[in-house]
Design a protein around this motif. Structure first.
Motif, short mmCIF file in Angstrom:
data_model
loop_
_atom_site.label_atom_id
_atom_site.label_comp_id
_atom_site.label_asym_id
_atom_site.label_seq_id
_atom_site.Cartn_x
_atom_site.Cartn_y
_atom_site.Cartn_z
N ARG A 72 -33.88 28.22 -23.16
CA ARG A 72 -34.87 28.29 -24.35
C ARG A 72 -35.04 26.85 -24.96
NH1 ARG A 72 -35.68 33.24 -26.70
NH2 ARG A 72 -34.89 35.17 -25.76
N SER A 73 -33.96 26.09 -24.51
CA SER A 73 -34.06 24.68 -24.81
C SER A 73 -34.95 24.06 -24.09
CB SER A 73 -32.81 24.08 -25.26
OG SER A 73 -32.06 24.02 -23.90
N GLY A 74 -35.27 24.28 -23.04
CA GLY A 74 -36.18 23.61 -22.01
C GLY A 74 -35.42 22.85 -20.97
N GLU A 75 -34.12 23.26 -20.66
CA GLU A 75 -33.33 22.73 -19.83
C GLU A 75 -33.54 23.23 -18.53
OE1 GLU A 75 -29.14 20.36 -19.16
OE2 GLU A 75 -29.19 22.10 -20.64
N SER A 76 -33.57 22.73 -17.37
CA SER A 76 -33.67 23.51 -16.07
C SER A 76 -32.38 23.76 -15.54
CB SER A 76 -34.40 22.36 -14.97
OG SER A 76 -34.64 22.81 -13.54
N LEU A 77 -32.33 25.19 -15.23
CA LEU A 77 -31.04 25.82 -14.84
C LEU A 77 -31.29 26.39 -13.36
CD1 LEU A 77 -29.57 27.26 -18.09
CD2 LEU A 77 -29.07 24.83 -17.19
N THR A 78 -30.09 26.68 -12.70
CA THR A 78 -30.51 26.94 -11.54
C THR A 78 -29.06 27.98 -11.04
OG1 THR A 78 -31.75 25.27 -10.46
CG2 THR A 78 -30.67 26.76 -8.78
N LEU A 79 -29.49 29.33 -10.55
CA LEU A 79 -28.49 30.23 -10.23
C LEU A 79 -27.87 29.53 -8.83
CD1 LEU A 79 -30.07 33.93 -10.31
CD2 LEU A 79 -28.34 32.51 -11.87
N ARG A 80 -26.73 29.28 -8.70
CA ARG A 80 -25.85 28.57 -7.80
C ARG A 80 -26.33 29.09 -6.35
NH1 ARG A 80 -19.74 30.61 -9.25
NH2 ARG A 80 -19.93 32.52 -8.10
N PRO A 81 -26.81 28.41 -5.38
CA PRO A 81 -27.29 28.65 -4.02
C PRO A 81 -26.16 28.49 -3.18
CG PRO A 81 -28.12 26.64 -4.53
CD PRO A 81 -27.40 26.95 -5.81
N GLU A 82 -25.07 27.75 -3.54
CA GLU A 82 -23.77 27.59 -2.68
C GLU A 82 -22.98 26.99 -3.47
OE1 GLU A 82 -22.88 24.01 -1.18
OE2 GLU A 82 -23.20 23.37 -3.20
N GLN A 83 -21.61 26.58 -3.17
CA GLN A 83 -20.37 26.52 -4.27
C GLN A 83 -20.15 25.20 -4.16
OE1 GLN A 83 -18.45 28.80 -6.48
NE2 GLN A 83 -18.28 26.78 -6.96
N THR A 84 -20.35 24.34 -3.05
CA THR A 84 -19.60 22.97 -2.95
C THR A 84 -19.85 22.11 -4.01
OG1 THR A 84 -19.20 23.31 -0.45
CG2 THR A 84 -19.03 21.14 -1.29
N ALA A 85 -21.30 22.07 -4.44
CA ALA A 85 -21.67 21.07 -5.32
C ALA A 85 -21.34 21.46 -6.56
CB ALA A 85 -23.44 21.28 -5.26
N SER A 86 -21.14 22.91 -6.94
CA SER A 86 -20.70 23.05 -8.18
C SER A 86 -19.18 23.05 -8.30
CB SER A 86 -20.76 24.72 -8.36
OG SER A 86 -22.12 25.19 -8.59
N LEU A 87 -18.56 23.04 -7.30
CA LEU A 87 -16.98 22.86 -7.34
C LEU A 87 -16.84 21.36 -7.65
CD1 LEU A 87 -14.45 24.26 -5.05
CD2 LEU A 87 -14.40 21.73 -5.07
N VAL A 88 -17.59 20.46 -6.72
CA VAL A 88 -17.46 18.97 -7.14
C VAL A 88 -17.46 18.71 -8.36
CG1 VAL A 88 -18.29 16.85 -6.22
CG2 VAL A 88 -17.75 18.37 -4.78
N ARG A 89 -18.79 19.40 -9.05
CA ARG A 89 -19.19 18.91 -10.41
C ARG A 89 -17.87 19.13 -11.24
NH1 ARG A 89 -18.28 21.94 -14.23
NH2 ARG A 89 -19.32 23.71 -13.15
N SER A 90 -17.39 20.39 -11.13
CA SER A 90 -16.08 21.00 -11.93
C SER A 90 -14.83 19.96 -11.59
CB SER A 90 -15.79 22.39 -11.36
OG SER A 90 -14.64 22.66 -12.40
N VAL A 91 -14.55 19.47 -10.52
CA VAL A 91 -13.47 18.78 -10.21
C VAL A 91 -13.65 17.37 -10.90
CG1 VAL A 91 -12.43 17.30 -8.41
CG2 VAL A 91 -13.04 19.74 -7.85
N ILE A 92 -14.78 16.67 -10.80
CA ILE A 92 -15.06 15.48 -11.66
C ILE A 92 -15.13 15.65 -13.14
CG2 ILE A 92 -16.85 13.87 -12.09
CD1 ILE A 92 -18.21 14.43 -9.29
N GLN A 93 -15.65 16.96 -13.62
CA GLN A 93 -15.70 16.83 -15.00
C GLN A 93 -14.07 17.39 -15.53
OE1 GLN A 93 -18.61 19.93 -16.29
NE2 GLN A 93 -17.39 20.45 -18.31
N ASN A 94 -13.49 17.90 -14.97
CA ASN A 94 -12.05 18.33 -15.30
C ASN A 94 -10.85 17.46 -14.61
OD1 ASN A 94 -12.63 21.08 -16.94
ND2 ASN A 94 -13.72 21.43 -14.98
N ASN A 95 -11.31 16.47 -14.25
CA ASN A 95 -10.42 15.36 -13.64
C ASN A 95 -9.00 16.05 -12.93
OD1 ASN A 95 -9.43 12.93 -13.13
ND2 ASN A 95 -8.23 12.88 -15.17
N LEU A 96 -9.54 16.65 -11.87
CA LEU A 96 -8.67 17.40 -11.04
C LEU A 96 -8.04 16.60 -9.91
CD1 LEU A 96 -10.10 21.04 -10.87
CD2 LEU A 96 -8.48 20.00 -12.48
#
Length: 420
Positions: A72-96
């Motif tokens: 609704r805010s116009g931001e482009s979102l995507t249902l995850r087609p695979e996990q590795t990229a999402s996981l890497v984003r999380s690891v970076i964001q949460n400093n794991l």
């Protein structure tokens, strides 16, 4: 009014099948934990750039298969087609990341790609996978492969092949892409339309073509193994050496490149003849540059993913009696007057034997039909409650699997039998 059907390429997981999914997931968790991997769960949708930057703008996934929408805010979102990229984003964001220490993670989840549905392939599909983060060494490549093989064997799958290749470092791939492009351009008019387009956008993916004519042309193409530099050769040779020490059989497959841009060095794939032409059920490899592509510093990593639907297809071919769950006890009454006693008994069993599957008849069927039901459900026991049992606070226990013996006992004796 017409009934509403599920969306094409999706599938309900019905009660008769859920136990198979749970069993597979439980084995995945046990094996992962044994190797020191911890579970991570990320959101089911991400900012689109997580995948466009991580998976690659020139991949089929990004160009053709992603479910992308504007919120609704116009931001482009995507249902995850695979996990590795999402996981890497999380690891970076949460400093794991801990310096000089591997971060070992596993995941089980659902993913979404707009593909043509076929056997074992859906638009909503499920995967189990692991990632060994922050190790540049071939030992971690082998650890991931050994974990995958351990999991496959724990499932009871023995008929499979491990295909192995190296696509080297960035310098190796750039040199090889130039040589491969030159060769393919010379044969371009004989290639399929899809492969002709890939020459310009994602040259290595031509090697993945399933077109018979393309396969003949690819057979004479330059091999990437001839272009590995010293670093890439040393890494790949060490992987093979450790696999040999572990007595792991593998097939060197120079045309194996996988479908995602972030791979480097080791790539591998598991295949099974039970799946027919689309025989891959899992695979993975090393990715040393994905973290920097998503805004972090370079963190060398390696992982794999396996399709749960495809694994279950294999298991359907090698396991018997897997379509109906086995229960432990079916409680029957000869008259509705004894329902109170039956209810108390079922509560007693579940309280004292939490691992026992105990169900009661709720349709007031005849004893004859209930015994047929017990056989259908592969029940170990049937408990019969009639006038005598209710009056004496006992039960009649019928063995359904072994000698078909029928005995009358008290409740405490039942618990002894169930926990023996």
């Amino acid at each position: 009014m017409a009934t509403i059907q599920s969306i094409r390429g999706t599938k309900d997981i019905l009660p008769a099948d859920v136990n198979k999914w749970q069993e597979l997931e439980n084995i995945a968790r046990k094996v992962s934990n044994q190797f020191g991997y911890q579970e991570i769960r990320t959101p089911i949708f991400e900012k689109t750039e997580v995948f466009s930057r991580g998976v690659g703008d020139n991949t089929d996934i990004v160009n053709k298969e992603m479910y992308t929408f504007a919120d609704r805010s116009g931001e482009s979102l995507t249902l995850r087609p695979e996990q590795t990229a999402s996981l890497v984003r999380s690891v970076i964001q949460n400093n794991l990341i801990t310096e000089n220490t591997p971060t070992r993670l596993f995941y089980i989840g659902s993913y979404f790609r707009y593909e043509r549905p076929q056997k074992g392939r859906f638009r909503e599909f499920h995967q189990y996978g692991i990632e060994c983060i922050n190790s540049p060494y071939p030992e971690s490549d082998v650890e991931v492969i050994l974990l995958a093989i351990n999991f496959i064997k724990r499932l009871g799958i023995t008929d499979y092949k491990l295909k192995l290749n190296s696509i080297g470092n960035t310098e190796t791939r750039n040199k090889y892409k130039t040589a491969l492009t030159d060769y393919l351009q010379q044969n371009k008019h004989n290639l399929s339309n899809e492969s002709q387009a890939r020459i310009e956008t994602n040259t290595l993916r031509v090697l993945d073509s399933k077109n018979n004519n393309d396969i003949e042309i690819i057979a004479s193409a330059p091999s990437i193994l001839d272009y590995l530099d010293n670093e890439s050769n040393e890494h790949f040779n060490k992987v093979k050496e450790i696999l040999d020490i572990a007595n792991i059989n593998y097939e060197i497959t120079p045309t194996l490149v996988r479908g995602l841009d972030y791979y480097s060095h080791t790539v591998f794939e598991f295949q099974s003849t039970y799946l027919g032409a689309q025989d891959a059920f899992g695979g993975g490899g090393r990715y040393n540059n994905l973290f920097s592509q998503l805004g972090g510093k370079d963190i060398p990593s390696v992982g794999f993913a396996m399709g749960i639907e495809r694994l279950l297809l294999i298991l359907e071919n090698i396991k018997e009696n897997n379509t109906q769950p086995q229960i432990d006890i079916l409680i029957c009454t000869t008259n509705s007057d004894y329902l109170k006693y039956a209810t108390e008994l079922s509560l007693f069993v579940r309280q004292n034997c939490p691992n026992i599957i105990c169900i009661s008849d709720v349709n007031r069927r005849s004893l004859k039909s209930l015994l047929r039901e017990a056989n259908k459900l592969n029940s170990r026991y049937v408990i019969i409650i009639g006038e005598t049992e209710a009056a004496n606070n006992t039960i009649t226990l019928k063995y359904m699997q072994e000698n078909k013996e029928q005995i009358t006992i008290n409740k405490n004796k039942l618990i002894e039998i169930l926990t023996a």
